[in-house]
Enzyme design. Structure first.
Site, PDB file in Angstrom:
ATOM      1  N   PRO A 137       0.426  -1.007  -7.032  1.00 21.79           N
ATOM      2  CA  PRO A 137       2.111  -0.587  -6.678  1.00 21.79           C
ATOM      3  C   PRO A 137       2.951   0.165  -7.195  1.00 21.79           C
ATOM      4  O   PRO A 137       2.454   0.939  -8.858  1.00 21.79           O
ATOM      5  CB  PRO A 137       1.937  -1.764  -6.439  1.00 21.79           C
ATOM      6  CG  PRO A 137       0.904  -2.281  -7.243  1.00 21.79           C
ATOM      7  CD  PRO A 137      -0.203  -1.694  -7.586  1.00 21.79           C
ATOM      8  N   PRO A 138       4.227   0.956  -6.380  1.00 19.08           N
ATOM      9  CA  PRO A 138       5.497   1.560  -7.564  1.00 19.08           C
ATOM     10  C   PRO A 138       5.742   1.075  -8.342  1.00 19.08           C
ATOM     11  O   PRO A 138       5.933  -0.366  -8.971  1.00 19.08           O
ATOM     12  CB  PRO A 138       5.952   1.541  -6.115  1.00 19.08           C
ATOM     13  CG  PRO A 138       5.867   1.035  -5.098  1.00 19.08           C
ATOM     14  CD  PRO A 138       5.080   0.200  -5.414  1.00 19.08           C
ATOM     15  N   GLY A 139       5.726   2.073  -9.441  1.00 15.00           N
ATOM     16  CA  GLY A 139       6.638   1.691 -10.758  1.00 15.00           C
ATOM     17  C   GLY A 139       5.497   1.165 -11.763  1.00 15.00           C
ATOM     18  O   GLY A 139       5.919   0.852 -12.663  1.00 15.00           O
ATOM     19  N   VAL A 140       4.077   1.080 -11.787  1.00 11.69           N
ATOM     20  CA  VAL A 140       3.041   0.859 -12.691  1.00 11.69           C
ATOM     21  C   VAL A 140       2.539   2.318 -13.903  1.00 11.69           C
ATOM     22  O   VAL A 140       2.066   1.713 -14.312  1.00 11.69           O
ATOM     23  CB  VAL A 140       2.516  -0.180 -11.979  1.00 11.69           C
ATOM     24  CG1 VAL A 140       2.984  -1.090 -11.080  1.00 11.69           C
ATOM     25  CG2 VAL A 140       1.246   1.147 -11.454  1.00 11.69           C
ATOM     26  N   GLY A 141       3.675   2.893 -13.205  1.00 10.34           N
ATOM     27  CA  GLY A 141       3.450   4.237 -14.357  1.00 10.34           C
ATOM     28  C   GLY A 141       1.700   5.314 -14.064  1.00 10.34           C
ATOM     29  O   GLY A 141       1.722   5.453 -14.765  1.00 10.34           O
ATOM     30  N   LYS A 142       1.904   5.126 -12.898  1.00 12.25           N
ATOM     31  CA  LYS A 142       0.867   5.710 -12.657  1.00 12.25           C
ATOM     32  C   LYS A 142       1.107   7.827 -12.430  1.00 12.25           C
ATOM     33  O   LYS A 142       0.156   8.456 -13.668  1.00 12.25           O
ATOM     34  CB  LYS A 142       0.439   5.789 -10.746  1.00 12.25           C
ATOM     35  CG  LYS A 142       0.521   4.970 -10.215  1.00 12.25           C
ATOM     36  CD  LYS A 142      -0.140   4.653  -8.723  1.00 12.25           C
ATOM     37  CE  LYS A 142       1.025   4.716  -7.822  1.00 12.25           C
ATOM     38  NZ  LYS A 142       2.335   4.270  -8.310  1.00 12.25           N
ATOM     39  N   THR A 143       2.276   8.351 -11.985  1.00 10.14           N
ATOM     40  CA  THR A 143       3.250   9.316 -12.714  1.00 10.14           C
ATOM     41  C   THR A 143       2.891   9.491 -13.751  1.00 10.14           C
ATOM     42  O   THR A 143       2.659  10.777 -14.275  1.00 10.14           O
ATOM     43  CB  THR A 143       4.620   9.974 -11.986  1.00 10.14           C
ATOM     44  OG1 THR A 143       4.215   9.157 -10.493  1.00 10.14           O
ATOM     45  CG2 THR A 143       4.562  11.014 -11.789  1.00 10.14           C
TER      46      THR A 143
ATOM     47  N   LYS B 195      -1.577 -10.897  -5.236  1.00  8.58           N
ATOM     48  CA  LYS B 195      -0.777 -12.445  -3.837  1.00  8.58           C
ATOM     49  C   LYS B 195      -1.025 -13.698  -4.941  1.00  8.58           C
ATOM     50  O   LYS B 195       0.468 -14.425  -4.835  1.00  8.58           O
ATOM     51  CB  LYS B 195      -1.903 -12.646  -2.800  1.00  8.58           C
ATOM     52  CG  LYS B 195      -1.411 -11.726  -1.867  1.00  8.58           C
ATOM     53  CD  LYS B 195      -2.489 -12.052  -0.608  1.00  8.58           C
ATOM     54  CE  LYS B 195      -2.740 -10.824   0.683  1.00  8.58           C
ATOM     55  NZ  LYS B 195      -3.381 -11.027   1.967  1.00  8.58           N
TER      56      LYS B 195
ATOM     57  N   SER C 243      -4.311 -10.769   7.643  1.00  9.78           N
ATOM     58  CA  SER C 243      -4.834 -11.838   6.533  1.00  9.78           C
ATOM     59  C   SER C 243      -3.530 -12.838   6.917  1.00  9.78           C
ATOM     60  O   SER C 243      -3.607 -14.490   6.203  1.00  9.78           O
ATOM     61  CB  SER C 243      -4.217 -11.195   4.623  1.00  9.78           C
ATOM     62  OG  SER C 243      -3.059 -11.389   4.826  1.00  9.78           O
TER      63      SER C 243
HETATM   64  P1  ADP Z   1       4.781   5.878 -10.146  1.00 10.87           P
HETATM   65  O1  ADP Z   1       4.061   6.636 -10.384  1.00 10.87           O
HETATM   66  O2  ADP Z   1       3.266   4.489 -10.712  1.00 10.87           O
HETATM   67  O3  ADP Z   1       5.844   5.081  -9.160  1.00 10.87           O
HETATM   68  P2  ADP Z   1       6.550   5.696 -12.781  1.00 10.87           P
HETATM   69  O4  ADP Z   1       5.111   6.396 -13.874  1.00 10.87           O
HETATM   70  O5  ADP Z   1       6.977   7.251 -11.878  1.00 10.87           O
HETATM   71  O6  ADP Z   1       5.541   4.977 -11.643  1.00 10.87           O
HETATM   72  O7  ADP Z   1       6.187   5.124 -14.320  1.00 10.87           O
HETATM   73  C1  ADP Z   1       8.286   4.115 -13.383  1.00 10.87           C
HETATM   74  C2  ADP Z   1       8.631   3.899 -14.500  1.00 10.87           C
HETATM   75  O8  ADP Z   1       7.945   2.825 -15.704  1.00 10.87           O
HETATM   76  C3  ADP Z   1       8.169   5.047 -15.925  1.00 10.87           C
HETATM   77  O9  ADP Z   1       9.441   5.880 -16.875  1.00 10.87           O
HETATM   78  C4  ADP Z   1       7.115   4.831 -16.808  1.00 10.87           C
HETATM   79  O10 ADP Z   1       7.408   5.868 -18.329  1.00 10.87           O
HETATM   80  C5  ADP Z   1       7.437   3.214 -17.065  1.00 10.87           C
HETATM   81  N1  ADP Z   1       5.924   2.706 -17.215  1.00 10.87           N
HETATM   82  C6  ADP Z   1       5.283   1.930 -15.800  1.00 10.87           C
HETATM   83  N2  ADP Z   1       4.248   1.449 -16.764  1.00 10.87           N
HETATM   84  C7  ADP Z   1       4.516   1.823 -17.961  1.00 10.87           C
HETATM   85  C8  ADP Z   1       3.602   1.105 -19.326  1.00 10.87           C
HETATM   86  N3  ADP Z   1       3.051   0.215 -19.206  1.00 10.87           N
HETATM   87  N4  ADP Z   1       4.655   1.287 -20.609  1.00 10.87           N
HETATM   88  C9  ADP Z   1       5.386   1.383 -21.070  1.00 10.87           C
HETATM   89  N5  ADP Z   1       6.186   1.784 -19.686  1.00 10.87           N
HETATM   90  C10 ADP Z   1       5.775   1.996 -18.366  1.00 10.87           C
END
Ligand code: ADP
Length: 784
Positions: free
Chosen positions: A360-366, A725, A682
């Site tokens: 999901p968005p914001g979990v640190g992929k990028t 879920k 679902s």
């Molecule tokens: P995604 O690409 O998954 O949508 P991002 O990589 O842009 O999300 O992450 C969003 C923000 O959350 C970034 O500033 C990132 O450093 C931070 N973040 C996400 N997961 C973690 C983590 N496990 N530890 C520290 N910071 C995290």
């Protein structure tokens, strides 16, 4: 011209007119001396006469100093005497000549007409590769003048078109210029043919501009549109003329470009193509549209990194430190990434599946991808693929299109400046194909290690070696990734964060990072744990931590304002002042129904932002058997409602309903929030439960939620996104969760404390669902 020799000839001094070689001109001659000169030319000098302009037209009897130094030896074609004593003279210009006096004082000597000794002057033709282009441009301007002002006739125009020699063309056009005799004389005195031609071209270009301006002024009443188009055209013309005047700069620039191309380390094919284009540029009119197109193309080739490699060092310890330094948890992903790097180090190459980070968005992929780039010393470039529908966005447009550009891959390489960067292809699942071609197939070529050593961008129209680029892709959901792409990738799933994990990330990573970005020290800004938990629960509803980071940044801004405005020592955020700093709470943390209601059932949904509770409502009204389903539902979900309804009809007997119960009622099923699109199978058992509860008028337990696909026979089929879920169910304070029995194996991925906190019931059949969900005993609901 060497056959011409010095001659002694009678002269006619011209007033405000200039004769040119190879041109036929008519004069009305009135001065007695000139009439005598014509007579003498015809009688004594084999019809030859020297025509030279006088500097000032007001002098009746010019002396030697009053004549320009160069004139034209001409042949008298016709001389007709009029009744008033004037002569209509038709002359053909033969060649340029300078003059010498026969005696010192006056050109007249002892005769009634002036004479001079003429000395032919040689014309020159310097080497000039651009000349053909100037001739072409001049012909174009001539036809424009012919179209606009008609002082050049179409016949004249075709005569000009036949003249090949640049000097002759300049001489032929010069008398037609709307300029004064001084300029014409200046043209006559230019001996280099190329330079003369350019001079004529410039004057004519100026003319066309001024005539256009006058036209524009006259027709000011015309529509605004037309006016602005005209202005555009004029500015383009002026630009072209100005560029033309400063052409030397452009030649220098092209030379520099050529040297840069020769010196740069690049494949021979690219170099040859670019040099050929530079050669073409030399012949073109700067400012013309082809010039700009060609120039851009050469610039692209010159700016791309062809063989510039950045030093890469894979040190696993350092990589581990970098990954740990920027991310909390994510152990599985980090371990897999380190394995991946270790293999890269051993094989010394990038052959192998492409990593695809899904979550999901914001979990640190990028940010994981960025850390990998940092750990290996590669340049990091992010390419967003969300919303890409056109193959050309990946692969570029062919140069024949107006405004064509290379695709995203080549553009990113230019930004990277090296050809071994790390490309993070974001949102690979958000691409879609349409009639303009499928971007996924272009991406296949990019990502396939067997093919990408010869990636062909349409704009560059040559192969580019992408095999040294480290590709990492990211996606929110695996289902939406095109299957052939998925085949080439190794998926690494990152799942939603639990509350506890979010707390850790906020305290140890987000808060320190935001403090630093806002120039704050720890003592200037603190957030208590309770406040942090409240932010997570009531100000964000997300799987990742992006919204959380935004809220923390908002608090840092408040602290910064306080420090600057009040010289205070900052902000300490706690539960009491949180609402005054961040505003009213945006989400109700425990947003579930607390009262058991008939027809209202909590389902579990898996959305782009993680898991969520989704209520389904059904009401029954007297009517004629209509089933209406609303709430912006997709086809699959609508069909799922139909299937649930058919299942209930087939079970009407067991449920104690009349077989034709539906004939007297209208049924309306609604899924709030109505504006959010929803789809997927679902919600099957949730729909069935909602319908059954409304039809039987038995309320649904408020602390039960469920997920599962339903078949017509009532079988419950497995679903995806179980972990998300269940997290959502736990977050919302649900106690019992009904899930398909076949999903039991997925419980392994769910944190143990969540599984323990929930009463998870595995169901195989919808018959099992109703007694668990409805506030009545099994016997009361189903009678077999
Ligand atoms: P995604 O690409 O998954 O949508 P991002 O990589 O842009 O999300 O992450 C969003 C923000 O959350 C970034 O500033 C990132 O450093 C931070 N973040 C996400 N997961 C973690 C983590 N496990 N530890 C520290 N910071 C995290």
């Amino acid at each position: 011209m060497s056959e011409q020799t010095a001659l002694e000839l009678p002269i006619i001094t011209l007033r405000e007119v200039v004769m040119f070689p190879r041109v036929l001109m008519t004069f009305q001659v009135g001065r007695a001396a000139s009439v005598s000169a014509i007579d003498s030319a015809v009688m004594e000098y084999g019809r030859q006469i020297f025509m030279v302009a006088q500097k000032s037209s007001s002098i009746e009897r010019p002396g030697l100093d009053d004549l320009f130094p160069i004139g034209v030896v001409s042949r008298v074609q016709k001389a007709e005497k009029g009744q008033d004593g004037t002569v209509r003279l038709v002359c053909e210009g033969l060649y340029r000549a300078a003059w010498l006096p026969l005696n010192d004082s006056s050109p007249f000597g002892d005769r009634a007409f002036p004479r001079l000794r003429t000395v032919p002057v040689e014309e020159t033709l310097a080497e000039d590769p651009e000349l053909p282009a100037v001739i072409e441009a001049l012909q174009e301007v001539l036809s424009e003048v012919c179209r606009q002002s008609r002082h050049i006739t179409p016949e004249q125009l075709s005569a000009f078109a036949l003249i090949e020699e640049p000097g002759a063309l300049a001489d032929a056009v010069a008398p037609w210029l709307k300029t004064d005799y001084l300029h014409r004389q200046a043209i006559l005195e230019i001996l280099d043919q190329g330079r003369r031609l350019r001079q004529v071209y410039e004057l004519l270009g100026g003319e066309i501009v001024s005539s256009k301006v006058s036209k524009a002024v006259k027709s000011r009443v015309k529509a605004q549109m037309e006016q602005s188009q005209k202005e555009y055209y004029l500015t383009e013309q002026i630009k072209a003329i100005n560029k033309e005047l400063g052409r030397d700069d452009i030649q220098d620039e092209l030379l520099e470009l050529e040297q840069c191309l020769k010196a740069k380390d690049m494949p021979d094919e690219a170099r040859e193509k670019a040099l050929r284009e530079v050669h073409k540029l030399r012949q073109m009119l700067p400012g013309s549209s082809e010039y700009v197109v060609s120039r851009n193309y050469v610039d692209w080739i010159a700016d791309l990194p062809w063989n510039s490699l950045k030093d890469i060092d894979i040190d696993l310890d350092r990589a581990r430190t970098v990954l740990d330094g920027a991310h909390y948890g994510l152990e599985k992903a980090k371990t897999r990434i380190l394995e991946y790097l270790a293999v890269q180090k051993l094989t010394g190459g990038l052959k192998g599946p492409i990593l695809c980070l899904v979550g999901p968005p914001g979990v640190g992929k990028t940010s994981l991808a960025r850390s990998i780039a940092e750990a290996t010393g590669r340049e990091f470039v992010r390419i967003s693929l969300g919303g890409v529908r056109d193959e050309a966005e990946i692969r570029g447009h062919r140069r024949t299109y107006i405004g064509a550009l290379p695709g995203k891959i080549i553009m990113a390489l230019k930004r990277a400046k090296f050809n071994n960067p790390l490309f993070c292809l974001d949102e690979i699942d958000k691409m879609s194909g349409d009639f303009r071609g499928d971007p996924a197939s272009a991406l296949l070529e990019v990502l396939d290690p067997e093919q990408n050593c010869a990636f062909n961008d349409h704009y560059l129209d040559m192969d580019y070696d992408l095999s040294r680029v480290f590709f990492i892709t990211t996606a929110n959901s695996m289902q939406d990734i095109p299957v052939p792409l998925l085949d080439r990738m190794e998926v690494l799933e990152l799942s939603s964060y639990l509350e506890g994990e979010k707390m850790h990330i906020a305290r140890d990573f987000l808060l320190p990072r935001q403090r630093e970005r806002h120039g704050l020290k720890p003592e200037n800004m603190g957030i208590s744990d309770e406040a942090l938990l409240e932010i997570i629960r009531s100000y964000t509803r997300e799987s990742g931590v992006r919204g959380l980071e935004r809220e923390i940044a908002a608090l840092c801004r408040k602290a910064a304002v306080r420090i600057v405005e009040k010289d205070g020592c900052g902000v300490s955020v706690n539960l009491q002042n949180l609402e005054s700093l961040l505003g009213v709470k945006q989400f109700r943390f425990d947003a579930r129904e607390t009262q058991p209601l008939s027809g209202v059932v909590a389902g579990l949904a898996y959305t782009g932002s993680g898991g969520d509770i989704l209520y389904i409502e059904t009401v029954i009204m007297p009517g004629s058997g209509k089933l209406q389903v609303t709430g912006k539902l997709g086809e699959v979900m609508k069909e799922s409602a139909q299937a649930a309804f058919s299942y209930l009809r087939s079970r009407s007997h067991q449920l104690g309903l009349r077989p034709d119960f539906y004939k007297e009622v209208d049924i309306h099923v609604h899924v709030p929030e109505g504006a959010v699109p929803k789809d997927g199978p679902s919600a099957g058992i949730t729909l069935a439960t909602s319908l059954a509860s409304a039809l039987l008028d038995i309320p649904v337990r408020a602390d039960v939620c469920m997920t599962g696909e339903i078949t017509l026979r009532g079988r419950v089929l497995p679903i995806g996104g179980l972990r998300e879920k269940l997290l959502a169910a736990h977050r919302s304070g649900m106690k019992t969760v009904l899930i398909p029995a076949e999903n039991e194996k997925d419980l392994r991925d769910v944190p143990a404390d969540i599984v323990k906190a929930l009463d998870i019931r595995l169901v195989n059949d919808a018959d099992e669902v109703l007694p668990l969900a409805l506030l009545a005993g099994r016997d009361e609901i189903l009678c077999f």
